[in-house]
Design a protein around this motif. Sequence first.
Motif, short mmCIF file in Angstrom:
data_model
loop_
_atom_site.label_atom_id
_atom_site.label_comp_id
_atom_site.label_asym_id
_atom_site.label_seq_id
_atom_site.Cartn_x
_atom_site.Cartn_y
_atom_site.Cartn_z
N THR A 4 0.91 -1.27 -0.15
CA THR A 4 -0.04 -0.11 0.09
C THR A 4 0.87 1.35 0.05
O THR A 4 2.15 1.21 0.35
N VAL A 5 0.37 2.36 -0.52
CA VAL A 5 1.17 3.61 -0.38
C VAL A 5 1.50 4.17 1.02
O VAL A 5 2.43 4.41 1.31
N ARG A 6 0.57 3.58 1.78
CA ARG A 6 0.86 4.04 3.37
C ARG A 6 2.29 2.92 3.86
O ARG A 6 3.02 3.83 4.42
N LEU A 9 5.51 4.68 2.71
CA LEU A 9 5.67 6.02 3.38
C LEU A 9 6.64 5.60 4.56
O LEU A 9 7.32 6.39 5.03
N VAL A 19 2.88 13.23 2.22
CA VAL A 19 1.82 13.34 1.50
C VAL A 19 1.28 14.82 1.43
O VAL A 19 1.17 15.87 2.23
N GLU A 23 -4.93 12.02 1.26
CA GLU A 23 -4.43 11.31 2.45
C GLU A 23 -5.46 10.08 2.63
O GLU A 23 -5.00 9.01 3.18
N LEU A 26 -4.48 6.43 1.00
CA LEU A 26 -3.21 5.57 1.24
C LEU A 26 -3.19 4.33 1.37
O LEU A 26 -2.12 3.53 1.24
N ASN A 27 -4.39 3.88 1.33
CA ASN A 27 -4.39 2.42 1.42
C ASN A 27 -4.68 1.85 -0.18
O ASN A 27 -4.73 0.39 -0.28
N ALA A 79 -0.91 6.15 -7.21
CA ALA A 79 -0.46 7.39 -6.34
C ALA A 79 0.52 8.11 -7.69
O ALA A 79 0.89 7.34 -8.24
N PRO A 105 -3.79 9.92 -3.76
CA PRO A 105 -2.50 10.28 -3.02
C PRO A 105 -1.59 11.01 -3.80
O PRO A 105 -1.07 10.72 -4.96
N LEU A 107 2.13 12.76 -3.80
CA LEU A 107 3.25 12.82 -2.78
C LEU A 107 4.38 13.75 -3.29
O LEU A 107 4.46 14.24 -4.53
#
Length: 533
Positions: A4-6, A9, A19, A23, A26-27, A79, A105, A107
């Motif tokens: 996941t994007v989260r 990070l 971010v 937000e 982020l999943n 993202a 997202p 970034l």
Amino acid sequence: MSLTVREILFFPELKGVKVIAGEKGLNRVVTKVTVMDAPDILNWLHGGELLITSGYVIRENPLKLKQLIQDMNSVNAAAFGIKVHRFLNEIPAEVIQKADELDFPLLHIPVQFTFCDVFNPIISKLFHKEVDNLRYSETIHRSFFDLIAHGGGVEEILSALGYFLQTDIAFHEVSAGITNIFSKDEGFKQNVLNSSLSELLRMFPNEIVASEDKIYGYILLNAEKEKMNFDNYKAAIEDARTALLLAIKKRISSHETEKQYKSVFVHDLLFHNVKYAHEVWNRAKIFGWDFLGFVKVIAFDIDNFNTLLDTKGESKHESLRERIFSIAIAMMESKFPKIPYVTMSDSVVFLLCIGEDKKSFNKEEFSKFLSSIQKKITTESGTTVTIGLGSIKESVFQCHESFEEARSAVQFARSISQKDKILFWEDTGIYRVLNPIYDTNPAVAFYQSHLGKLIDYDLKNKSYPLLPTLNCLVKNNWSLNKAAQKLHIHYNTMKYRVDKIHELIDLDIDNHEQRVNILFSLIIYYMNNNLSI
């Protein structure tokens, strides 16, 4: 193979990536990383991409980012990372607003990061996840393969599936009409037990177990599918589906083979093809049947079978036939477990083992039970069946006689009342006597001598035939008044018709011998013409 994007990070190597907007998204799952080096990048996106750009291609018109984010979201990209302060000093507010609206997202990539600095840790993680998933997938595959190889059944397969998915599951098997539940959650159990299949399919995520357009069952999951590890979920479901199909087909094949052997045995008994006692006892023992004591044969015969074939077509006709048979078999087995039976073209025949106490058979109660089967068949199929029962025989070695009686009872029932009737052989009365001779030349000549002129008259005057009038008069004990009421005609009309009958066949209704001759002539005529008397 997914991140996941989260999760990205939190990579130590990517410390400093922040971010800017979106937000809540982020999943989103990242499956690949790519660089934007041209404004038409959308043509090469397929979903799951983390797209990185220096901003060079949009430096002169940063607002293009707004449409680009909208397009990336439409193809389910993960993202968009931008090196702010390289060619773009800031991200326009409209772009940030659009990303927040779409939960997409956006970034900030530190300007000192090279593309490789971003690529390498993500690709490395994706690679190791892929290896881990392949190993786990192999473990899943091997587990289900071992279950199949060692003859594991549906319950063992579902237990393994529940373990791999770490969730409560149930499996509704369509062909058997049963549901297996593997759960510690009482609420889930009660929902499964107390809900219809259509309700369950709406309530829980489910997977179809099917082969060649035939559905064998449904796997029900007490979990949100999207929250489960997709790769492991997919591998486990696919292997479990294959294992379930093999286990179910194996059981069905075994059951069908056993059923075929049973059918052949019952068929041999009914047609008197088993000559030796030891063969009967040995074959009966294999199937767990106790043939000691009295026996009786019951034949369920579908009414208007050939007509149904013409009107419904062969495939629908076969489906209807199987439905009728399954209802009769299920209800008979519910009252008499393991009852031997055999299906024929338009009938299913049961061999009822009464035991050593002949009086234990209650004719009245059994008739009510058979009537309930007829009602269920009619309600669920729109078709009727006639049921004939042979007399009770002292041993299974005489069941062929009871079978012939049951078949004759079906024929007689239709001669008397057409269809949807139950007739015991012992209640067939005069039909039993006439059955061996009704279609012989002397019998036909007999009814022709008494009814021939009426038959000829009716062929020429079909508007008000006299033969049914005479038949109704006989059935009502020669009472003109009762016969008129039964035919829904005026008494004078009835009297006119009877006078016409007298004129044609010289009938004296006060003569007892003539009454007897007319009665027997009518019965023989109707038996020969398959009509209802």
